[in-house]
Scaffold this motif. Structure first.
Motif, PDB file in Angstrom:
ATOM      1  N   UNK A 235       0.813  -1.216   0.000  1.00 19.51           N
ATOM      2  CA  UNK A 235       0.000   0.000   0.000  1.00 19.51           C
ATOM      3  C   UNK A 235       0.847   1.267   0.000  1.00 19.51           C
ATOM      4  N   UNK A 236       1.775   1.450   0.925  1.00 18.09           N
ATOM      5  CA  UNK A 236       2.595   2.671   0.874  1.00 18.09           C
ATOM      6  C   UNK A 236       3.615   2.667  -0.261  1.00 18.09           C
ATOM      7  N   UNK A 237       4.076   1.495  -0.661  1.00 18.22           N
ATOM      8  CA  UNK A 237       5.097   1.445  -1.710  1.00 18.22           C
ATOM      9  C   UNK A 237       4.527   1.753  -3.094  1.00 18.22           C
ATOM     10  N   UNK A 238       3.255   1.480  -3.284  1.00 22.04           N
ATOM     11  CA  UNK A 238       2.643   1.770  -4.585  1.00 22.04           C
ATOM     12  C   UNK A 238       2.097   3.204  -4.647  1.00 22.04           C
ATOM     13  N   UNK A 239       2.129   3.901  -3.520  1.00 24.64           N
ATOM     14  CA  UNK A 239       1.609   5.275  -3.452  1.00 24.64           C
ATOM     15  C   UNK A 239       2.771   6.271  -3.465  1.00 24.64           C
ATOM     16  N   UNK A 240       2.453   7.546  -3.249  1.00 25.61           N
ATOM     17  CA  UNK A 240       3.481   8.586  -3.142  1.00 25.61           C
ATOM     18  C   UNK A 240       4.419   8.278  -1.982  1.00 25.61           C
ATOM     19  N   UNK A 241       5.716   8.521  -2.114  1.00 27.98           N
ATOM     20  CA  UNK A 241       6.396   9.097  -3.285  1.00 27.98           C
ATOM     21  C   UNK A 241       7.033   8.047  -4.197  1.00 27.98           C
ATOM     22  N   UNK A 242       6.806   6.731  -3.907  1.00 21.78           N
ATOM     23  CA  UNK A 242       7.594   5.706  -4.579  1.00 21.78           C
ATOM     24  C   UNK A 242       6.954   5.184  -5.872  1.00 21.78           C
TER      25      UNK A 242
END
Length: 408
Positions: A235-242
């Motif tokens: 979830x966080x890796x597919x979102x901003x900023x990555x």
């Protein structure tokens, strides 16, 4: 009956664990492709994951205890063949219901992993039991984390069905190698009662054995923490900023694999009577790992460090728990591990469900706080856990060794 498991046999048993558990987790990196091919809606994709987990949980309760009344070597081979049958059905399926049946069958018989661990405990020399369990269970981590990497690349090269065709072929080959290469398991000989009595003993184990309950509770919270990371990391890796791709996200499993394999020595420490100490320190490391993981938005290097530490700690606790449980009840290793792993599965499910809700509500830092909270709960249970029975600990100390008995 006990024998010395050489390096070749340990490797074979570890590969059995890796391939078997991969049948449960291989669908995750190919979920979109499989769902699209089978005509599933976005809302129905979750069933492809859930059915394998449900089958696995059912197998823990109904199949793993068979090892306490049957030769586990033949049981391992038979369950590998049935796992292969389930994977073959998935590979050949043209409709979603047929694929779900195959995934359910493959998931149910993938509990051959726990039968393999119980077999390892039963045939190991007492002073090498922890070492062997640690080596064999490293295969479980290879399967869970490696499946995400290998399945993604294999599906990209030959389609998602090739993943299950490869798993089916590997399972059949391993079944033959198990029958040819491994000694028979005679530890069930002389055991009282049959299958019904073994199933009933699982309930009595949970109700009456305080040491087992404490270790099961530790596993529940540890794997809730583990599930928090691995179910929510994309979830966080597919979102901003990555904005990472699924293949790039899957590479973080290699960091987890390195950490988990680094914990293989936990079994040797358990053999020396230090299982309680290993558990305590590993839980402290688990809590600390979330401080790194919470910085995912600032640094992928810090995330990598957090992943390594988390998987190192989880595997160290897992090996120590299984060592204590199988040492305390060597003739009930199958039912004890089956019951223990049910708490493992429930904890993983709790982590997955609560992480999705927490991330949607308050973001990744809150999800990391949740994971750290589960780890802290495990440490609290550990602090209140009973010490192992002195006679049992002494019986499994290496010949000629001395020193204090492990605490907890």
């Amino acid at each position: 009956m006990s024998t010395i498991l050489g390096g070749g046999r340990r490797l074979l048993l570890a590969v059995v664990c890796a391939v078997a558990v991969a049948n449960v987790y291989a669908v995750q990196p190919v979920l979109d492709a499989a769902g699209s091919d089978l005509g599933l809606t976005a809302g129905g994709l979750g069933w492809l994951v859930a059915i394998g987990q449900a089958g696995y949980l059912a197998g823990l309760v109904t199949l793993v205890p068979l090892g306490d009344v049957l030769d586990r070597r033949r049981l391992i081979a038979g369950h590998l063949v049935l796992t292969a049958a389930g994977s073959a059905v998935v590979a050949a399926s043209t409709t979603a219901p047929l694929a779900l049946v195959g995934l359910g069958v493959a998931g149910m018989f993938a509990v051959v992993v726990q039968t393999t661990v119980a077999y390892t405990a039963a045939v190991s020399s007492p002073h090498e039991r922890g070492r062997n369990i640690g080596a064999v269970t490293s295969g479980v981590v290879v399967g869970i984390l490696g499946a995400r990497v290998v399945a993604g690349f294999l599906a990209g090269a030959a389609g998602w069905r090739s993943v299950y065709a490869a798993l089916a072929a590997a399972s059949v080959i391993l079944a033959g190698l198990v029958l040819i290469s491994l000694p028979a398991d005679e530890s069930h000989e002389g055991a009282r009662g049959g299958y019904r009595q073994v199933i009933a003993s699982m309930g009595r184990l949970v109700a009456a054995d305080r040491m087992f309950r404490s270790r099961a509770a530790i596993a529940f919270f540890v794997f809730a923490s583990f599930g928090t990371l691995w179910s929510g990391l994309a979830l966080p890796l597919s979102a901003e900023p990555w904005h990472l791709t699924p293949a790039q996200i899957g590479l973080f499993a290699l960091a987890g694999l390195a950490g988990a394999l680094g914990a293989a020595r936990a079994g040797r420490w358990a053999d020396r009577g230090h299982a309680g100490t290993v558990t305590g320190w590993a839980l402290v490391v688990l809590i600390g790992s979330w401080a790194f993981t919470a910085r995912t938005g600032q640094s992928l290097w810090l995330l990598g460090a957090g992943v390594i530490l988390l998987d190192l700690a989880v595997q160290a606790v897992h090996v120590s728990n299984q060592h204590l449980i199988t040492t305390a009840r060597p003739r009930q290793a199958g039912s004890a591990i089956g019951a223990y792993m049910a708490f493992y599965s429930l904890g993983s499910a709790l982590g997955a469900v609560t992480t999705a809700w927490t991330y949607a509500t308050a973001g990744w830092p809150a999800a990391c706080l949740l994971g750290a909270g589960y780890a802290t709960a495990a440490l609290a249970v550990c602090a209140l856990s009973p010490r192992p029975h002195p006679a049992g600990a002494a019986a499994h100390r290496p010949p000629g060794s001395s020193g204090e008995l492990a605490r907890r």
